[in-house]
Structure formats: C-alpha cells, structure tokens
Design a protein around this motif. Sequence first.
Motif: not given
Lengths: 502, 322
Positions: B202-218
């Motif tokens: 998924x290419x998407x704006x930072x705000x959509x993805x960052x919480x899940x990256x921080x949580x280790x899911x993405x």
Amino acid sequence: METLTHILNGFAVATQPINLWYTFLGVFMGTIIGVLPGIGPSAGIALLIPITYGMNPTSALIMMAGIYYGAKYGGSTTAILIRTPGEAASVMTSIDGYEMAKKGRAGAALAVSAIGSFIAGTIGVIGLTLFAVPLTSMALKFGPAEYFTLMLFAMTAVSTLTGKSPAKGVIATILGLMIATIGIDLQSGQARFTMGIPEFQDGVGFVVVVVGLFAMAEVLRGLEGIFRGTSAEAMKIRGKLWLTREEWRRSIGPIWRGGVIGFVVGVLPGAGGTIASIMSYTTEKRMSKHPEEFGHGAIEGVAGPEAANNSDTAGALVPLLTLGIPGGGATAVMLGAFIMYGVQPGPLLFQNRPDLVWGLINSMYIGNVMLVILNLPLIGLFVRLLYIPQGILYPMIVAISAIGAYAINGSVVDLWLILLFGVIGYIFDKVDIPVAPLVLSLVLGGMMEQSFRQAMTISGGDLKIFYGSVITVTLLAMSAISVLLPFIIPRLRAMGSKGDES
Amino acid sequence: MKSIFRAGFIAGLLAAMPSWAQEWKPERNVEVIVPSGPGGGTDKTGRAVQALLQNLKLIDRSVVVNKPGAGGRLGMIYLNQHAGDGHFVSVSTVPLLTNHITGASNLTYTDVTPLAQLFSEYILFAVRADSPVKDGRDLVARLKQDPQSLSFGVTAIGGTSHMVVGQVIGKAGGDAKRLKMVVFKSGGEVTGALLGGHVDVVPAPVANLLPHIKAGKLRALAISSPQRLGGDLAAVPTWRDLGVDASFDTWRGMVGPRGMTPAQTAFWDSAFAAMTRSEAWKQDLAKNYWGDNYLGSSQAKAYLDREYKDFRAILGDLGLAK
C-alpha cells in the motif's frame, strides 16, 4: 485484571458531571439530527468540530459519539409517520412502520423503535466492551472475496422481498442494479451512464432514491385520493399509545437478533447500518410464522431493523478505535477529530489512553439510557403529526423531503431525482411492483460488483479466490441453502406426508 | 438609454477604483469551501484553516461549506459561481490538475485564482510485517521481473497513490501500465486490506500507516519525499536513497474564484501568510505529518504550472492522459 481496572476507571470518567452533561448534549442533538431527513450524523459532528477546539478530548468525543448513536433513535420517527426515512439506515422502517401507522399503531411503532434501539444499543456497547480487541482480527479477515460472498448471501434474500409475482420482483431488482452502476467506476476510473451530468459522477444517492420512492410516491398517491374523492380518512391512533402485550411478545425476539446482527455487521468497515437493517428485516421475514404480514405492518419489521441500525454504531466503533479505520462518514469525521485532539486511534490507543477509550465506551451505556428516557415521552408529541389535515401534511412532506435531499450535497439535481423516483414509485404501486427489491439491490449491487472485481484483480482472474477461505466457503454454502430451501421444504413435506400414508 | 448605462458603468467603475487601489477586506460571512464530504484529509484541511483564520482574528465571520462530488469539480463550479467575490475561498487538491489531464473535468487551476500552497503530504510504501518483500529495492526488482506479481491497494485510478507507484516503477524501468491496482472506496479500507493480507503493498499518506508501523503490524519500505524525513520516519529511505530517481508530494492549497481583484488576492495572501506563521498551524502540521511548503499567491501559480507538467508526464506513462 488490568483491563477491569481500566473499565471501572472509565465509569468514573463517564460519570463526571461535565461528561454527563456532554453525553446529554450529544444524544439530544443526535435525536434532532436523526429526526430531520438529509442532515446526517456526519454533517452534525463536523459542524461541532470548531466549537470543540480546545475542549477536553474525552468530553468532545463523548458528545460526538452521542450524536452518532442518538441520530439512529431519531431516524425512525419520520419513517413511521410520513414514510420518509430520517437516516438511510431507517429505510426498512418506512415500509412496515408506516403501514403500522396507517393501521393506527404509530405509537406502538415509535415505542418499539425506541425500546428496540435501547436494548440493541446496549447489546452493542456490551459487545464493544467485551470483544473489541478479538473482533478486530475477524474484521481484518474480510477482504474483497469475503465481502463479495457476504453481499451474495444478503442478495439471496431478495426473493423474500418479492411479492406474488417473481417476474415483477426481478424487474425491481434489475432496475436497482442498473442505478447502482451509475457513476465513476472505481476499478477503471471511467464514468458510466453519467449522461454528461457532473452530479452523476458519484452515483445516484441512496437517500435520494429512497425519499423519492417512499415519501414522494406516497404524496402522489394521496393526491390521487383527494382528487378522486377516495382518500382514506386521516390516520388516527387506535388502541393505546403503548405496545400491547401481543406486540411486545412479537418484538422481543427481533430486537435481540437485530442487536446481534447489527453489531457484527457494524464491525465490518465495508458494510454499515443500512445493510445491517436490511439483513435484520429479511432474517425476521424468513423466521416469521406469518411472513405474509411483512410489508403490511408487521411489528417485527420495525423492531428488528431499528435494533440493528443502533447496535451497528457500537460495532462501527470497533475498527475505528482499534485500527483507526472508519467504516463510514460519521466515523471518518470522528477519526479526524481524534487526530485534531492529538489522539491517534489504532492498535496502541487502548494501551496509551485507557481513560479516554473506556470513558467514551462507558458513556454510551449512560447515553442509551438518556435516549430512551428522552424519546419515549416525545412519542405523544410526534403522533400529533398524524392529526394534521392532508392539505397541510402533503405539502409538508414535500418540503421536508426536498430540504432533506438538498441538504446532503446541496445539489439541485437531487431535487429533480426525488421527483423522478416519486413518479417511478407511484407507477410501481399502480402496477404492483414491489420497491423493496430495488432498495436491496441498490444498496448491495455496487459493493457486490466492486468487491468481485477487486477479488478478480488480486487473483489474476482465478475464481479459486472465492472458495479459498473458511469464511467464503461458509457464506457460499449459506447462499446456496437460502436459494434452495424454498424448493426443498415443500418436497420434504410432501415426502413426509407420503410416509404417513404408507 | 445606452449613454445612461455607460455613464452609470463609468461612475460605478470610478467608485470601485479607490477600493481596489487601496485595501479590501471581507465585509460579510466568508465561505471556506471543502470540495469533498466530511471526513478525510481535504475536509480536515478546510476545517483547520477556517478555525485558525477565525481564532487568529484574521477574518470576522466564516463557515465551512462541504461541496462534494465529481472529484472536486462540483466544489470548483460552486466557487466560480461567485466569480470576483473575495468572500469565497476553497481548499485545492491534486485532482484539480489531474482531472483536467485525464479529461474527467474541464476546470483546472488556470480557471481559478491560486492564493496559496499550504503543505505537502508524502506517500509511504508499506507491506505487512511478515511480507516476503524485503525492502524497497526488492519491491522494484520483483515488479520489474513481473509487474503482476504483487497487488497494490489504492483509492483511485490516476489518484496520487497510483501516480507515485507509476512514477517509481516507470523510472526504475518497469512496465507501470501492467501493475495490479485494486481500488477501494476509502483510505481506511485500503489500510484494512493490507493489514488483513488481502493486498500486498500500500502506498498511502504517512498518517494512515504510521500507527500500524509503530505497532509492528506493518513495515515501511520507502517514502516519496525528496529528502529523508526526521522523527518517526528517520529510518525510512527515500526512493532516491534506493537508486530510483522518483519523488512525489501530494499537496493542498487555497484558491479563490476566477476574476479576483489584486486587492482581494493581497488580503488573502497576507491572511494565509500570517496563519502559516502561527504556532497553532505548526502544531496542526505536525499532528497530521504534513510538511510545510507554504507559497504565496504568485509563487503558487508557478508551482502549479510545474506540477501540471509533471503530472501530465506521469499520467501519460500510465496511459491515462487525454
């Protein structure tokens, strides 16, 4: 154990006087917004955002959530009294609710909506309290193939909505599917059937179609009655305003089932309240011992859908809070508000801000109690609408419908559309074509097509994707059973009676 | 008769002259138009701008008006129904340019009055944490070999996310036209489809993805910014770091209707300049992972000229330009 402490702390937050006040303010505004057709909770919440600037985020979100679920209480009022759904999710209520009103049971219909909403709303919040985190992983398992099979299953219910003539049901279904294809096609980016009208690029609005088919068609029928001198006498209240013992007995099952259906459908970000209420309606009709009463004022057809569209709101908060994924307009605005207050919904929210999460969730128990107390006395006031003479009532319905349709997008094209669909609804009534299959296929058709094509893109055109998971196989089996059952049951009965003879 | 009209016209012109030679400020309610429905980034921008203009007392009375429809075109039509009226401003978005390039709309930035560019949003490429795609280089290598080997979740054909992927794969020498694009109704659904493993990238704006990256899911693969960003994104390489000469930002700005007077433009120029200097605006930017790229009205026009050319090239490569 830790969670239990958080939940109890949440009650402490929710019962602070200031938060009780904001809960009340939210549900009160929600009720009003719900009663007015066209002005939905998303617009209502968006209007509040500048006012809440600098407010305590917990209080602000408690108020916004109050508007969201409060609107579902109000949505049934105009659906029952003037056949105009105040919210898209109240569409099924405008079928049997209005028929009940015609029979003099408007009070009972309004009462069962309020009580059903209260019970189901509370079921939803309990679900949210207990299962929010485990349900998140279930919601994520729903990809395009799963959504397609879910829509297929819902679509098989169309036969239960068809009247005596299957051919006429098919006409209505196909018209609904055709309308669903108008607009820019997501997968190709191409405009379809927009006829050069820019307003059509986003498709024909569901509420616009429904207001035309139900409210405007009803006005046309009423006018015909007046001109021919055959108009029915004004609807009055017969019997008591409250539910009879029999009505109550018939409603309780649909309320429970509707509450569960609404919550589960609400958890899926792609579905939403309208689909939840349609599923509840068709479930009740299938389970009913007297399905022929549906469409003619069956109280189950009000109790179930109204319950479902209420617990749907609690379900929709599951992906919003645990994933930061909004399922619709209202939750999208709430997500924006969260971020504005510097709170990030998502996997870490329950750990980082338990006070806010549980304060918000627990305020919903209180809000639902407030709503039922607020709404029950209003019934006596609202039913007065029925005593308005037709010469005033019909222009009023036209005005309310037009304002409602215009308020959604501020588009004049939508005003022409409600007139057009009013005429279509009137003709359908004259030639006895049911409108419910049209409504069903309009809601489900667009999503069914898009999820099918999404799945086909992912699999590279391989149909295996539709029987690749437990969920899709289960839903396909359920669809097959639901289509075949009406053919199998008579045969089984016939075989059974033969067995008796021998 | 004619001469009376003419005299009246000249008198009117004379009366108007001093006002636009000197100063202009709103005398009535200002409408901040959001060319989309409530919820989502464009709506958030309009509401943040309106609230700040109001709180900083840059304007007196104002209201946000949602005019959704036809990819923002209905909002622009509404704006231009008030040609020359400084009481109407609208949020501007990338589709104002791209819809014109793809032929979906006959209106573009030259039909309105650019007042400001507000901020940039960069596009983050992410996969699920357990994805076999190791990093950005691996992603490009796989897609160069077989453009159909991975599926992308986006929100519109020819939308910003689709354009970024097209640009990256095109510049790397792959076949951008054959990429598998799965289109969803909203950014939220796209994120859900990635988390559930239904799409691969998924290419998407930072705000959509960052919480899940921080949580280790993405897991983040790369970002579309020209230079590496700081903070939470300090570890994420740009495409240039990975040897692909691609960068892309999706921006939001403000425009007025066509035919605004210089005095009206000057008023809004100073209002937006003051707003973007405020501490509250900087906080709004940080909260949403928006990058400051404020440009005043004259620079905004030149910026949009350049963007229009760039977008045309990218959409041409994707086979979408008219």
